[in-house]
Design a protein around this motif. Structure first.
Motif, PDB file in Angstrom:
ATOM      1  N   ILE A   1      49.212  33.863  30.419  1.00  0.00           N
ATOM      2  CA  ILE A   1      47.918  33.349  30.873  1.00  0.00           C
ATOM      3  C   ILE A   1      46.889  34.479  30.767  1.00  0.00           C
ATOM      4  O   ILE A   1      47.209  35.633  31.052  1.00  0.00           O
ATOM      5  CB  ILE A   1      48.074  32.785  32.308  1.00  0.00           C
ATOM      6  N   ILE A   2      45.696  34.130  30.306  1.00  0.00           N
ATOM      7  CA  ILE A   2      44.648  35.154  30.137  1.00  0.00           C
ATOM      8  C   ILE A   2      43.432  34.777  30.972  1.00  0.00           C
ATOM      9  O   ILE A   2      43.026  33.617  31.024  1.00  0.00           O
ATOM     10  CB  ILE A   2      44.221  35.283  28.653  1.00  0.00           C
ATOM     11  N   THR A   3      42.870  35.787  31.628  1.00  0.00           N
ATOM     12  CA  THR A   3      41.602  35.581  32.315  1.00  0.00           C
ATOM     13  C   THR A   3      40.698  36.760  31.959  1.00  0.00           C
ATOM     14  O   THR A   3      41.099  37.634  31.197  1.00  0.00           O
ATOM     15  CB  THR A   3      41.809  35.416  33.828  1.00  0.00           C
ATOM     16  N   TYR A   4      39.500  36.792  32.485  1.00  0.00           N
ATOM     17  CA  TYR A   4      38.608  37.888  32.124  1.00  0.00           C
ATOM     18  C   TYR A   4      37.719  38.296  33.289  1.00  0.00           C
ATOM     19  O   TYR A   4      37.467  37.519  34.206  1.00  0.00           O
ATOM     20  CB  TYR A   4      37.766  37.562  30.886  1.00  0.00           C
ATOM     21  N   GLU A   5      37.257  39.547  33.218  1.00  0.00           N
ATOM     22  CA  GLU A   5      36.366  40.060  34.273  1.00  0.00           C
ATOM     23  C   GLU A   5      34.971  40.276  33.716  1.00  0.00           C
ATOM     24  O   GLU A   5      34.097  40.754  34.409  1.00  0.00           O
ATOM     25  CB  GLU A   5      36.907  41.371  34.848  1.00  0.00           C
TER      26      GLU A   5
ATOM     27  N   PHE B   1      34.133  31.571  40.375  1.00  0.00           N
ATOM     28  CA  PHE B   1      32.826  31.768  39.742  1.00  0.00           C
ATOM     29  C   PHE B   1      31.852  32.305  40.793  1.00  0.00           C
ATOM     30  O   PHE B   1      31.905  31.890  41.950  1.00  0.00           O
ATOM     31  CB  PHE B   1      32.258  30.426  39.213  1.00  0.00           C
ATOM     32  N   GLY B   2      30.969  33.214  40.370  1.00  0.00           N
ATOM     33  CA  GLY B   2      29.913  33.696  41.260  1.00  0.00           C
ATOM     34  C   GLY B   2      28.628  32.959  40.915  1.00  0.00           C
ATOM     35  O   GLY B   2      28.166  33.034  39.778  1.00  0.00           O
ATOM     36  N   ILE B   3      28.084  32.226  41.882  1.00  0.00           N
ATOM     37  CA  ILE B   3      26.895  31.409  41.596  1.00  0.00           C
ATOM     38  C   ILE B   3      25.712  31.995  42.369  1.00  0.00           C
ATOM     39  O   ILE B   3      25.667  31.926  43.600  1.00  0.00           O
ATOM     40  CB  ILE B   3      27.160  29.935  41.973  1.00  0.00           C
ATOM     41  N   GLU B   4      24.787  32.605  41.630  1.00  0.00           N
ATOM     42  CA  GLU B   4      23.629  33.257  42.260  1.00  0.00           C
ATOM     43  C   GLU B   4      22.470  32.276  42.322  1.00  0.00           C
ATOM     44  O   GLU B   4      22.206  31.568  41.353  1.00  0.00           O
ATOM     45  CB  GLU B   4      23.208  34.481  41.453  1.00  0.00           C
ATOM     46  N   MET B   5      21.785  32.270  43.456  1.00  0.00           N
ATOM     47  CA  MET B   5      20.713  31.299  43.672  1.00  0.00           C
ATOM     48  C   MET B   5      19.507  31.959  44.350  1.00  0.00           C
ATOM     49  O   MET B   5      19.645  33.002  44.979  1.00  0.00           O
ATOM     50  CB  MET B   5      21.201  30.192  44.618  1.00  0.00           C
ATOM     51  N   PHE B   6      18.376  31.272  44.232  1.00  0.00           N
ATOM     52  CA  PHE B   6      17.179  31.656  44.981  1.00  0.00           C
ATOM     53  C   PHE B   6      16.964  30.631  46.078  1.00  0.00           C
ATOM     54  O   PHE B   6      17.165  29.433  45.850  1.00  0.00           O
ATOM     55  CB  PHE B   6      15.940  31.616  44.092  1.00  0.00           C
TER      56      PHE B   6
ATOM     57  N   ILE C   1      25.067  31.954  36.747  1.00  0.00           N
ATOM     58  CA  ILE C   1      26.481  31.772  37.091  1.00  0.00           C
ATOM     59  C   ILE C   1      27.300  32.798  36.338  1.00  0.00           C
ATOM     60  O   ILE C   1      27.092  32.999  35.139  1.00  0.00           O
ATOM     61  CB  ILE C   1      26.972  30.360  36.685  1.00  0.00           C
ATOM     62  N   ALA C   2      28.224  33.433  37.033  1.00  0.00           N
ATOM     63  CA  ALA C   2      29.181  34.326  36.358  1.00  0.00           C
ATOM     64  C   ALA C   2      30.541  33.635  36.400  1.00  0.00           C
ATOM     65  O   ALA C   2      30.993  33.254  37.480  1.00  0.00           O
ATOM     66  CB  ALA C   2      29.228  35.667  37.071  1.00  0.00           C
ATOM     67  N   PRO C   3      31.200  33.478  35.230  1.00  0.00           N
ATOM     68  CA  PRO C   3      32.484  32.760  35.213  1.00  0.00           C
ATOM     69  C   PRO C   3      33.639  33.683  35.562  1.00  0.00           C
ATOM     70  O   PRO C   3      34.624  33.804  34.829  1.00  0.00           O
ATOM     71  CB  PRO C   3      32.580  32.298  33.749  1.00  0.00           C
ATOM     72  N   ARG C   4      33.511  34.351  36.691  1.00  0.00           N
ATOM     73  CA  ARG C   4      34.479  35.402  37.048  1.00  0.00           C
ATOM     74  C   ARG C   4      34.260  35.796  38.500  1.00  0.00           C
ATOM     75  O   ARG C   4      33.262  35.397  39.110  1.00  0.00           O
ATOM     76  CB  ARG C   4      34.267  36.634  36.149  1.00  0.00           C
ATOM     77  N   VAL C   5      35.201  36.616  39.006  1.00  0.00           N
ATOM     78  CA  VAL C   5      34.989  37.181  40.344  1.00  0.00           C
ATOM     79  C   VAL C   5      33.682  37.980  40.308  1.00  0.00           C
ATOM     80  O   VAL C   5      33.254  38.439  39.246  1.00  0.00           O
ATOM     81  CB  VAL C   5      36.181  38.075  40.776  1.00  0.00           C
ATOM     82  N   HIS C   6      33.058  38.130  41.458  1.00  0.00           N
ATOM     83  CA  HIS C   6      31.681  38.614  41.464  1.00  0.00           C
ATOM     84  C   HIS C   6      31.479  39.694  42.523  1.00  0.00           C
ATOM     85  O   HIS C   6      32.083  39.637  43.600  1.00  0.00           O
ATOM     86  CB  HIS C   6      30.753  37.418  41.760  1.00  0.00           C
ATOM     87  N   ASN C   7      30.598  40.636  42.213  1.00  0.00           N
ATOM     88  CA  ASN C   7      30.314  41.733  43.150  1.00  0.00           C
ATOM     89  C   ASN C   7      29.926  41.220  44.543  1.00  0.00           C
ATOM     90  O   ASN C   7      30.297  41.804  45.561  1.00  0.00           O
ATOM     91  CB  ASN C   7      29.195  42.590  42.544  1.00  0.00           C
ATOM     92  N   SER C   8      29.227  40.094  44.601  1.00  0.00           N
ATOM     93  CA  SER C   8      28.805  39.591  45.920  1.00  0.00           C
ATOM     94  C   SER C   8      29.971  38.929  46.672  1.00  0.00           C
ATOM     95  O   SER C   8      29.781  38.442  47.786  1.00  0.00           O
ATOM     96  CB  SER C   8      27.644  38.608  45.774  1.00  0.00           C
ATOM     97  N   GLY C   9      31.164  38.954  46.068  1.00  0.00           N
ATOM     98  CA  GLY C   9      32.349  38.434  46.772  1.00  0.00           C
ATOM     99  C   GLY C   9      33.289  39.534  47.237  1.00  0.00           C
ATOM    100  O   GLY C   9      34.360  39.247  47.794  1.00  0.00           O
ATOM    101  N   HIS C  10      32.900  40.803  47.067  1.00  0.00           N
ATOM    102  CA  HIS C  10      33.803  41.891  47.472  1.00  0.00           C
ATOM    103  C   HIS C  10      34.030  41.924  48.982  1.00  0.00           C
ATOM    104  O   HIS C  10      35.045  42.405  49.464  1.00  0.00           O
ATOM    105  CB  HIS C  10      33.265  43.251  47.006  1.00  0.00           C
ATOM    106  N   HIS C  11      33.071  41.415  49.737  1.00  0.00           N
ATOM    107  CA  HIS C  11      33.229  41.393  51.202  1.00  0.00           C
ATOM    108  C   HIS C  11      34.478  40.627  51.614  1.00  0.00           C
ATOM    109  O   HIS C  11      35.085  40.903  52.644  1.00  0.00           O
ATOM    110  CB  HIS C  11      31.989  40.772  51.870  1.00  0.00           C
ATOM    111  N   THR C  12      34.896  39.642  50.777  1.00  0.00           N
ATOM    112  CA  THR C  12      36.040  38.792  51.157  1.00  0.00           C
ATOM    113  C   THR C  12      37.329  39.592  51.311  1.00  0.00           C
ATOM    114  O   THR C  12      38.255  39.124  51.956  1.00  0.00           O
ATOM    115  CB  THR C  12      36.277  37.668  50.128  1.00  0.00           C
TER     116      THR C  12
END
Ligand code: AMP
Length: 381
Positions: A69-73, A249-254, A266-277
């Motif tokens: 299985i392949i994924t990407y960052e 996915f990281g979904i950035e909004m205003f 939208i970023a189709p990957r783990v996202h910097n704004s999710g590091h808090h998790t």
């Protein structure tokens, strides 16, 4: 059945996915990353590495032949090459989802067609298109490269008619789009997951503070009403439903002044704004991503503690080796990414500042002010 996981990109995101995978030995036996930098962050935590460019066809074929299985960052991979190796390895998110997302114009067109709110935008194919677009949207407006432009590096804000030519020439023939400027009151994001069975979960809305177009702080949860947060989380969930990709996915909004939500990117990957998790939540975004692509049930996204994530960025004033950064205070979780060289604003690490007892976000922000100068990079000599 345990699988061999291939990751395109072995930077900090690949590293944290690899660390999460190591905690799931029954699902993942081995991790192989493809990254051009020798001893990349993911290799430092035990992933095997293929050293090659992210878009190197032969290297991607080698990765596919060795992986289940392949994924990407990173989202700049070649979706056609990925599509061609689908017979050898399962790829999640799918190359088709990647193809739509990695082109900002296709991405926004797709969202608009699905009635998901986005800022007004148009395609720009010539200088004349730009002049027309600026007449329509007024000033300022954002001229954006359609591809390969994250961390704001592909944007040019046109403030006045005199800047039209400079803005157009700045991109040297790249494919472009123009976006109406959104005078937002807050930038927010939702980390959302969809697994291969179609189950969707969202993490609570967070607030993002950018400096120099780079994420500086994430405040979890966002300081906004429950109603707005719920609306943003619902929009994220619908987006995951229409996009069909599996993974996080990281979904950035205003959030506009009248509390409308518009998707910025939208970023189709783990996202910097999710590091808090990693510390704030019952499941980290990295574990959630693996659960999603491996077809496991998604984990709980409950936010257990209020948390602020702060990025440790390279000092703007030097490039080179830097003195080790340490923070040994209670409820502070520093994670450095093993990059030996500091460059201006390079993401070198982050820390999570987790609330104790009833500590409020405002109290955490005060604490953060005292910590900021402890993570300023200094040259070794
Ligand atoms: P992007 O690389 O497109 O995510 O943009 C980087 C940053 O530029 C965003 O985080 C916003 O701060 C700002 N930005 C992008 N698009 C717009 C817009 N249409 N209106 C106002 N600010 C924007």
């Amino acid at each position: 059945m345990s699988k061999i996981l291939g990751i395109i990109g072995g930077g900090q995101l690949g590293m944290m996915i690899a660390e999460a995978a190591k905690k799931m030995p029954e699902q993942v036996t081995k991790i192989i990353v493809l990254d051009p930098t020798k001893n990349c962050p993911a290799a430092q935590v035990g992933a095997e590495q293929i050293i090659a460019d992210f878009k190197d066809k032969n290297a991607i074929e080698e990765l596919a032949s060795k992986s289940d299985i392949i994924t990407y960052e990173i989202e700049s991979g070649d979706s056609d090459v990925l599509k061609s190796v689908e017979k050898d390895a399962e790829i999640n998110p799918s190359p088709e989802t990647l193809r739509i997302i990695q082109d900002k114009f296709l991405q926004k067109s797709f969202l608009k067609e699905n009635n998901i709110p986005v800022p007004e935008f148009i395609e720009i194919s010539s200088f004349g298109d730009l002049e027309e677009g600026l007449k329509k949207f007024g000033f300022p407006a954002l001229l954006k490269a359609r591809r390969d432009a994250y961390d704001g590096r592909g944007n040019f804000k046109i403030d006045s008619p005199e800047q039209t030519r400079t803005g157009f020439d700045y991109f040297k023939g790249q494919k472009l789009m123009l976006e109406k400027f959104v005078p937002f009151k807050m930038e927010v994001s939702v980390i959302a997951a969809r697994n291969t069975k179609g189950e969707i979960k969202t993490f609570p809305l967070v607030e993002n503070i950018h400096e120099d177009n780079i994420l500086r702080e994430t405040i979890a949860p966002a300081r906004i009403s429950d109603e707005v947060a719920k609306k943003a989380e619902e929009i994220a969930s619908i987006t995951m439903d229409v996009l069909k990709g599996a993974g996080v996915f990281g979904i950035e909004m205003f959030v506009t002044r009248d509390n409308q939500i518009l998707i910025n990117e939208i970023a189709p990957r783990v996202h910097n704004s999710g590091h808090h998790t990693l510390q704030s939540s019952e499941t980290s975004q990295f574990e959630q991503h693996l659960r999603a692509i491996l077809g496991l049930d998604l984990g709980s996204t409950k936010l257990v503690n209020h948390t602020i994530m702060y990025n440790v960025l390279g000092s703007k004033t030097f490039e080179g080796e830097y003195k080790p950064i340490t923070l040994s205070e209670p409820n502070i979780f520093l994670k450095m990414y093993g990059k030996s060289i500091s460059k201006p604003l390079r993401k070198l690490g982050h820390f999570n500042l987790v609330a104790e007892n009833d500590e409020t976000i405002e109290q955490l922000l005060e604490k953060l002010e005292l910590l900021k100068n402890k993570v300023v990079t200094q040259p070794v000599n």
